[in-house]
Design a protein around this motif. Sequence first.
Motif, PDB file in Angstrom:
ATOM      1  N   SER A  31      44.204  44.320  39.165  1.00 17.03           N
ATOM      2  CA  SER A  31      43.324  44.921  38.150  1.00 17.03           C
ATOM      3  C   SER A  31      42.018  44.127  38.043  1.00 17.03           C
ATOM      4  CB  SER A  31      44.030  44.984  36.786  1.00 17.03           C
ATOM      5  OG  SER A  31      44.663  43.754  36.503  1.00 17.03           O
ATOM      6  N   PHE A  35      38.166  45.517  38.630  1.00 19.31           N
ATOM      7  CA  PHE A  35      37.062  45.326  37.661  1.00 19.31           C
ATOM      8  C   PHE A  35      35.872  44.637  38.325  1.00 19.31           C
ATOM      9  CE2 PHE A  35      40.252  45.427  33.977  1.00 19.31           C
ATOM     10  CZ  PHE A  35      39.834  46.665  33.540  1.00 19.31           C
ATOM     11  N   ARG A  36      36.151  43.615  39.164  1.00 17.34           N
ATOM     12  CA  ARG A  36      35.042  42.899  39.809  1.00 17.34           C
ATOM     13  C   ARG A  36      34.269  43.816  40.765  1.00 17.34           C
ATOM     14  NH1 ARG A  36      38.529  38.736  38.869  1.00 17.34           N
ATOM     15  NH2 ARG A  36      39.796  39.084  40.707  1.00 17.34           N
ATOM     16  N   TYR A  52      33.684  41.554  28.600  1.00 16.69           N
ATOM     17  CA  TYR A  52      34.970  40.951  28.224  1.00 16.69           C
ATOM     18  C   TYR A  52      35.346  39.844  29.209  1.00 16.69           C
ATOM     19  CZ  TYR A  52      35.533  44.950  25.156  1.00 16.69           C
ATOM     20  OH  TYR A  52      35.355  45.878  24.175  1.00 16.69           O
ATOM     21  N   MET A  53      35.197  40.155  30.498  1.00 19.41           N
ATOM     22  CA  MET A  53      35.653  39.219  31.535  1.00 19.41           C
ATOM     23  C   MET A  53      34.914  37.890  31.450  1.00 19.41           C
ATOM     24  SD  MET A  53      36.080  41.871  34.643  1.00 19.41           S
ATOM     25  CE  MET A  53      36.722  40.783  35.890  1.00 19.41           C
ATOM     26  N   GLU A  57      38.155  37.259  27.877  1.00 16.21           N
ATOM     27  CA  GLU A  57      38.962  38.155  27.042  1.00 16.21           C
ATOM     28  C   GLU A  57      39.482  39.327  27.874  1.00 16.21           C
ATOM     29  OE1 GLU A  57      36.425  39.250  23.816  1.00 16.21           O
ATOM     30  OE2 GLU A  57      36.191  37.153  23.217  1.00 16.21           O
ATOM     31  N   ARG A 161      34.044  32.053  40.467  1.00 13.92           N
ATOM     32  CA  ARG A 161      33.992  33.126  39.464  1.00 13.92           C
ATOM     33  C   ARG A 161      33.502  32.564  38.140  1.00 13.92           C
ATOM     34  NH1 ARG A 161      39.846  35.888  39.716  1.00 13.92           N
ATOM     35  NH2 ARG A 161      39.410  35.993  37.497  1.00 13.92           N
ATOM     36  N   ASP A 163      34.362  33.308  35.288  1.00  7.55           N
ATOM     37  CA  ASP A 163      35.462  33.034  34.354  1.00  7.55           C
ATOM     38  C   ASP A 163      36.362  31.898  34.840  1.00  7.55           C
ATOM     39  OD1 ASP A 163      36.465  34.667  36.371  1.00  7.55           O
ATOM     40  OD2 ASP A 163      37.720  35.856  35.032  1.00  7.55           O
ATOM     41  N   ARG A 172      41.170  31.932  28.550  1.00  4.81           N
ATOM     42  CA  ARG A 172      42.076  32.811  29.288  1.00  4.81           C
ATOM     43  C   ARG A 172      43.526  32.362  29.103  1.00  4.81           C
ATOM     44  NH1 ARG A 172      39.743  32.395  35.024  1.00  4.81           N
ATOM     45  NH2 ARG A 172      41.297  33.928  35.647  1.00  4.81           N
TER      46      ARG A 172
HETATM   47  P1  AMP Z   1      42.194  38.313  37.048  1.00  2.93           P
HETATM   48  O1  AMP Z   1      41.424  38.495  38.300  1.00  2.93           O
HETATM   49  O2  AMP Z   1      43.552  38.977  37.103  1.00  2.93           O
HETATM   50  O3  AMP Z   1      42.268  36.876  36.595  1.00  2.93           O
HETATM   51  O4  AMP Z   1      41.386  39.107  35.902  1.00  2.93           O
HETATM   52  C1  AMP Z   1      40.071  38.709  35.543  1.00  2.93           C
HETATM   53  C2  AMP Z   1      39.701  39.330  34.216  1.00  2.93           C
HETATM   54  O5  AMP Z   1      39.723  40.765  34.317  1.00  2.93           O
HETATM   55  C3  AMP Z   1      40.632  39.007  33.053  1.00  2.93           C
HETATM   56  O6  AMP Z   1      40.366  37.759  32.455  1.00  2.93           O
HETATM   57  C4  AMP Z   1      40.312  40.179  32.124  1.00  2.93           C
HETATM   58  O7  AMP Z   1      39.058  40.012  31.480  1.00  2.93           O
HETATM   59  C5  AMP Z   1      40.175  41.348  33.108  1.00  2.93           C
HETATM   60  N1  AMP Z   1      41.500  41.992  33.345  1.00  2.93           N
HETATM   61  C6  AMP Z   1      42.197  42.000  34.501  1.00  2.93           C
HETATM   62  N2  AMP Z   1      43.354  42.663  34.367  1.00  2.93           N
HETATM   63  C7  AMP Z   1      43.403  43.082  33.077  1.00  2.93           C
HETATM   64  C8  AMP Z   1      44.361  43.788  32.310  1.00  2.93           C
HETATM   65  N3  AMP Z   1      45.529  44.205  32.833  1.00  2.93           N
HETATM   66  N4  AMP Z   1      44.055  44.056  31.011  1.00  2.93           N
HETATM   67  C9  AMP Z   1      42.884  43.653  30.474  1.00  2.93           C
HETATM   68  N5  AMP Z   1      41.962  42.947  31.127  1.00  2.93           N
HETATM   69  C10 AMP Z   1      42.198  42.658  32.429  1.00  2.93           C
END
Ligand code: AMP
Length: 214
Positions: A31, A35-36, A52-53, A57, A161, A163, A172
Amino acid sequence: MRILLVGPPGVGKGTQAALLQQRHGALHISSGEIFRTEMKAETELGKLAKSYMERGELVPDEVTIRMMATRLDTPEVREKGFILDGFPRTVAQAQALDEWFGQKGVALDAVIALEAGDDEVVRRLSGRLTCRQCGAIYHRDNHPPQVPGVCDACGGELYVRKDDREETIRERLRVYHETTKPVIGYYEQQGIVRRIEALEVESTYAKIKAALGL
Ligand code: AMP
């Protein structure tokens, strides 16, 4: 193969999911990576997710659930199966996913809960490098690329990244303990959770394989 990988940020979900995809053919669906990609393409969804990211959050459930249902509802996913990485991250997302699976007649094989302590996770994330092009993951000390700054897999540029910076990492982790950990409890009620201590890449992979009976 239809599995979920859950665990704190930086525990190795992305790395293990990529290995499972390479070696067993199921699709790695992250996911965060979706988003990225949306952020890079500056779509409406990407712009929304970005705010948010960057703060560490979670993107709101409604948006995330809709996006993941669209991603999962394809002939390729039906045929090859999936390794979900980073979704569901809230109990509401897990419930929505179960409902969706119920409608589609899909059952999960297992939920793999990868575990590591907070200090270890911070150490891993602070050195993490991600490929801008294909999303492959490296680490400055533990898993450096052959040529500094360049992805071994596709030659893309490696970056830190936003974040993965110290202050966002702490946020996180806070969100993980408060909101995502209960997802493991949710699946424990279904008796499908396999807990695995995530230390080094190949030994963790071997434990996942054993847990899945591969
Ligand atoms: P990740 O790459 O899985 O560490 O995700 C990076 C960021 O994307 C997270 O810190 C959230 O801001 C957002 N994100 C990814 N997956 C989700 C999810 N299932 N629900 C909400 N936000 C998400």
